[in-house]
Design an enzyme around this catalytic site. Structure first.
Site, PDB file in Angstrom:
ATOM      1  N   ASP A  47      52.336  62.928   2.862  1.00  0.00           N
ATOM      2  CA  ASP A  47      53.014  61.721   2.401  1.00  0.00           C
ATOM      3  C   ASP A  47      52.167  60.486   2.650  1.00  0.00           C
ATOM      4  O   ASP A  47      52.088  59.571   1.827  1.00  0.00           O
ATOM      5  CB  ASP A  47      54.359  61.568   3.122  1.00  0.00           C
ATOM      6  CG  ASP A  47      55.319  62.676   2.731  1.00  0.00           C
ATOM      7  OD1 ASP A  47      56.310  62.865   3.439  1.00  0.00           O
ATOM      8  OD2 ASP A  47      55.069  63.338   1.713  1.00  0.00           O
ATOM      9  N   LYS A 132      87.834  65.457  -5.813  1.00  0.00           N
ATOM     10  CA  LYS A 132      86.584  65.738  -5.108  1.00  0.00           C
ATOM     11  C   LYS A 132      85.458  65.211  -5.988  1.00  0.00           C
ATOM     12  O   LYS A 132      85.208  65.728  -7.074  1.00  0.00           O
ATOM     13  CB  LYS A 132      86.426  67.235  -4.866  1.00  0.00           C
ATOM     14  CG  LYS A 132      85.159  67.579  -4.111  1.00  0.00           C
ATOM     15  CD  LYS A 132      85.187  69.032  -3.665  1.00  0.00           C
ATOM     16  CE  LYS A 132      84.049  69.342  -2.703  1.00  0.00           C
ATOM     17  NZ  LYS A 132      82.732  69.237  -3.323  1.00  0.00           N
ATOM     18  N   CYS A 436      59.021  99.851  -1.673  1.00  0.00           N
ATOM     19  CA  CYS A 436      58.212 100.706  -0.791  1.00  0.00           C
ATOM     20  C   CYS A 436      58.386 102.190  -1.095  1.00  0.00           C
ATOM     21  O   CYS A 436      57.725 103.024  -0.482  1.00  0.00           O
ATOM     22  CB  CYS A 436      58.549 100.433   0.672  1.00  0.00           C
ATOM     23  SG  CYS A 436      60.159 101.035   1.178  1.00  0.00           S
TER      24      CYS A 436
HETATM   25  S1  IVH Z   1      86.324  64.926   2.860  1.00  0.00           S
HETATM   26  C1  IVH Z   1      85.700  66.443   7.014  1.00  0.00           C
HETATM   27  N1  IVH Z   1      86.932  64.045   0.470  1.00  0.00           N
HETATM   28  O1  IVH Z   1      82.520  67.255  -0.685  1.00  0.00           O
HETATM   29  C2  IVH Z   1      85.898  66.255   5.569  1.00  0.00           C
HETATM   30  N2  IVH Z   1      84.838  65.105   0.775  1.00  0.00           N
HETATM   31  O2  IVH Z   1      82.185  70.070  -0.016  1.00  0.00           O
HETATM   32  C3  IVH Z   1      84.793  65.543   4.932  1.00  0.00           C
HETATM   33  N3  IVH Z   1      83.467  65.160  -1.239  1.00  0.00           N
HETATM   34  O3  IVH Z   1      80.337  66.799   1.993  1.00  0.00           O
HETATM   35  C4  IVH Z   1      84.820  65.516   3.496  1.00  0.00           C
HETATM   36  N4  IVH Z   1      84.867  64.101  -2.564  1.00  0.00           N
HETATM   37  O4  IVH Z   1      80.341  65.020   0.163  1.00  0.00           O
HETATM   38  C5  IVH Z   1      86.024  64.674   1.225  1.00  0.00           C
HETATM   39  N5  IVH Z   1      87.561  63.177  -1.574  1.00  0.00           N
HETATM   40  C6  IVH Z   1      86.673  63.790  -0.822  1.00  0.00           C
HETATM   41  C7  IVH Z   1      85.444  64.214  -1.340  1.00  0.00           C
HETATM   42  C8  IVH Z   1      84.547  64.875  -0.509  1.00  0.00           C
HETATM   43  C9  IVH Z   1      83.685  64.675  -2.470  1.00  0.00           C
HETATM   44  C10 IVH Z   1      82.244  65.894  -0.833  1.00  0.00           C
HETATM   45  C11 IVH Z   1      81.631  65.461   0.463  1.00  0.00           C
HETATM   46  C12 IVH Z   1      81.541  66.705   1.295  1.00  0.00           C
HETATM   47  C13 IVH Z   1      81.647  67.770   0.268  1.00  0.00           C
HETATM   48  C14 IVH Z   1      82.206  69.034   0.877  1.00  0.00           C
END
Ligand code: IVH
Length: 709
Positions: A47, A132, A436
């Site tokens: 880098d 999500k 193998c």
């Molecule tokens: S809660 C301890 N809420 O999904 C709980 N995560 O697969 C922490 N993510 O790493 C996560 N939308 O980046 C939470 N409404 C939401 C979310 C969310 C996206 C992502 C987050 C996490 C990943 C897990």
């Protein structure tokens, strides 16, 4: 004058002709370095070297503006190696989420929580449900209301410091009024569909690479070393969680989200409080129906227990909270032709069939390989011998349906018999190892056919080595899967111990390594230093690094905590006989170690070749004993047994709490037991404890002891 010499001439001394030649050389060199960095995970130059060359290029351009090339590296914004963002250790780990794929999984999530908390099926239990977001997570640290740090998730424990970039995102406040003195806000950075299309259009017009999807675009934009580039990429941020806080935000999840909104964060408008599973599922369907019109990518719905006190009681498994789950949208599907079935041999000898496909786009990603699981699956049967796909088998030449769910490896789901070529033949699953030639056999009850070649099988050896240098294991800087494979082919590394002989081997003939493409004096010495740095290593990493079947990361932690030192562990494995004796009993008494894992461990230590290889490795190491995780707790390192009825805690909760405090929870009383927690109705275990003189306390005594009373 040769290229080499040109690079040494000071910029002030360059003639026009030399400057043009030097700019051409640098454009090529930097472009190659970019490709190597992004295409493979093995950069060709360091880098620091990259940055130095890029600066030289810019300085020459500044002195000879007329010579600036149309493909000047200065204008290449899309892709440059990070000269390293500094690293940030998160005050609290960033976790991931467990997944639910259907309504039944959601029901089980609810039941599991109730059983953990000891709640009846009709006791009230509220959740929140929210989209999500398909972006990348970011943790923002505010001190006295000022944004002081922004860090990416990284591996959950250590992320990258992207503070300057985060400050350019309009949704992220620089100051907060009325916030706790310390507040870590967590959420998702994402890019809207509209902004994504516009960005790709600009990229195209400038002759730059298009991004495959909004998530990649968001990630590429946030991880720009030059914050002015991030500033011109329209990123957004939804807050949905928090890390360290000096004062609670609220008493409920919903309340905490409302508080974050009041503090000035964007929170998702589709977040709802739901009183039961049916309401969660109804909200899921509602969000799913709106998915196409939201204007940003989501890949499911996240459910969280609303009451924060219950969240605290539920706690975490190794990487996921017990109180939350992601209900994923159904996988994306596509039809394509199966061109071939290849067999790959894994670290434990498993023969895995891989479908080679005519490339097809599935949910925005080009798929050309997919897993076919095992031979039964190809034949149309599941692990219990029952028909799947109505018993249709899969043949080379068939049209097959491929799907992706989340980030997992694509899978072959179905086959279209109406398009089957007349000449297609049933697939003949090999009974010898393609690598193998040893017999490949299926043990009873095992869905997988395995190579019996053990250490003589090159595929197993290479996969074992790759595992050995992987992240949770020895994690040696500069020695990744690719290098290990190369060194194996060269005959330099055949087993883990050989890694630690590399320096001695090349001390005399370093030239040999330097002659290899990609290795210079500096990188070779860096590699040796990185290897030496791993000679002192924690016990759990060694156990995990051995790559034994059924012994994953968290099992290795468990074993390390139970035996404490390598000597203790090795002695126990040597003494143990599968299925009998004290050492065996002690091994399977460890909560979380089943007979299958125990047998795999004991067998490895009794197999001559495998054992000799382990011994050779250990001779190179200084294995650090593993301390119990929380040494301040009075029960850390103690072996505890629960018996009888517990009234204030469920069994699962008691066990999880004890383990979080560093205790080992065992199912039976033995000479090794330190403490018996006996509720009403305790029987034979209490009697045995009395005979052995094991200290016995009741549930209240336990709660007082651990400070939960
Ligand atoms: S809660 C301890 N809420 O999904 C709980 N995560 O697969 C922490 N993510 O790493 C996560 N939308 O980046 C939470 N409404 C939401 C979310 C969310 C996206 C992502 C987050 C996490 C990943 C897990």
């Amino acid at each position: 004058m040769s290229e080499q010499d040109l690079s040494r001439i000071e910029i002030e001394a360059l003639s026009d002709v030399q400057a043009a030649a030097e700019l051409a050389r640098l454009a090529l060199l930097l472009r190659r370095a970019n490709t190597a960095y992004h295409g493979q995970d093995a950069p060709e130059i360091s880098d620091a070297d990259y940055d130095a060359q890029k600066q030289r290029n810019a300085a020459i351009e500044a002195r000879f503006p007329a010579l600036k090339r149309s493909d000047s590296p200065t204008d290449q914004v899309g892709a440059q190696p990070s000269a390293g963002f500094s690293k940030v250790t998160h005050a609290q780990r960033l976790l991931s989420l467990g997944n639910a794929f259907d309504d039944e999984d959601v029901g089980e999530f609810n039941t599991r929580i109730r059983s953990f908390l000891g709640l009846d099926a009709d006791a009230p239990l509220a959740f929140t449900a929210e989209p999500k977001i398909d972006g990348l997570s970011l943790s923002l640290r505010y001190e006295q209301g000022h944004l002081v740090q922004a860090a990416t998730r990284g591996d959950g424990a250590v992320g990258e410091n992207v503070t300057a970039n985060a400050r350019t995102i309009a949704d992220i406040p620089h100051t907060l009024t009325g916030a706790p003195d310390l507040l870590e806000v967590r959420g998702e950075v994402y890019m809207s569909h509209e902004d994504f299309s516009a960005l790709n259009k600009r990229q195209e017009e400038a002759g730059d690479k298009r991004f495959a999807n909004p998530r990649n675009a968001a990630a590429g934009s946030l991880r720009q070393l030059d914050a002015t580039i991030t500033k011109n990429r329209p990123l957004r941020f939804f807050a949905y969680a928090w890390g360290a806080v000096s004062a609670p935000l609220a008493q409920t999840q919903m309340g905490a989200i409302d508080r974050l909104a009041t503090l000035g964060f964007q929170t998702n408008p589709l977040t709802r409080r739901c009183d039961d599973t049916a309401t969660l599922l109804a909200h899921y369907r509602d969000i799913e129906a709106r998915r196409a019109t939201l204007g940003y990518d989501i890949d499911g719905v996240v459910y969280k227990v609303d009451d924060l006190a219950l969240q605290a009681r539920l706690g975490f498994r190794s990487t996921t909270p017990r109180w939350a789950i992601a209900h994923k949208f159904p996988a994306e599907l596509a039809w394509t032709r199966l061109e071939a079935i290849d067999i790959q041999v894994g670290r434990t000898g498993a023969l895995s069939p891989v479908a080679r496909l005519t490339p097809v786009t599935v949910g925005g990603v080009v798929v050309s390989n997919a897993t076919l699981h095992n031979e039964d699956y190809i034949q149309g049967r599941d692990s219990k011998g029952e028909e799947i796909r109505d018993g249709k088998d899969i043949r080379v030449g068939d049209w097959v349906q491929v799907y992706r769910a989340g980030d997992v490896i694509p899978k072959v789901k179905d086959v279209d018999l109406s398009k089957r070529p007349k000449t297609a033949q049933p697939f003949d699953f090999p009974t010898t190892c393609p690598e193998c030639g040893s017999d490949a056999v299926r043990e009873e009850g095992d869905a997988v056919r395995r190579c019996t070649g053990g250490i003589i099988c090159p595929a197993q050896a290479v996969e074992k080595l790759k595992h050995f240098v992987s992240r949770g294991a020895f994690d040696i800087d500069g020695l990744g899967a690719k290098q290990v494979e190369q060194f194996y082919l060269d005959g330099w590394i055949k087993e883990p111990a050989d890694i630690f002989h590399l320096k001695a081997r090349f001390g005399r003939g370093l030239q040999q390594l330097k002659n290899r493409e990609g290795w210079g004096d500096k990188s070779a010495h860096k590699l040796f230093a990185a290897i030496d740095a791993r000679r002192a290593i924690a016990l759990n990493r060694v156990i995990f690094g051995l790559g034994l079947r059924h012994v994953g990361d968290s099992s290795a932690n468990l074993l390390a905590r139970s035996y404490g030192s390598w000597d203790g562990f090795e002695a126990a494995m040597t003494q143990a006989q599968v299925g009998e004796g004290e050492a065996w009993e002690a091994l399977i008494a460890i909560d979380g170690v089943g007979e299958v894992m125990a047998a795999s461990l004991v067998t490895a230590f009794h197999q001559e070749a495998e054992r000799a290889s382990i011994d050779r490795l250990v001779a190179e190491l200084e294995i650090e004993p593993v301390e119990a995780p929380s040494s301040e707790s009075p029960v850390a390192g103690k072996t505890v047994v629960f018996t009888g009825t517990l009234e204030k805690l469920t069994r699962a909760e008691a066990k999880a709490r004890a383990e979080a405090l560093g205790a080992k929870v065992s199912g039976s009383v033995s000479g090794k037991t330190d403490l018996l927690v006996a509720g009403p109705g305790a029987g034979s275990k209490a009697k045995k404890a009395a005979e052995l003189g094991v200290e016995t306390i009741d549930e209240d005594g336990w709660l007082t002891l651990i400070g939960d009373a």
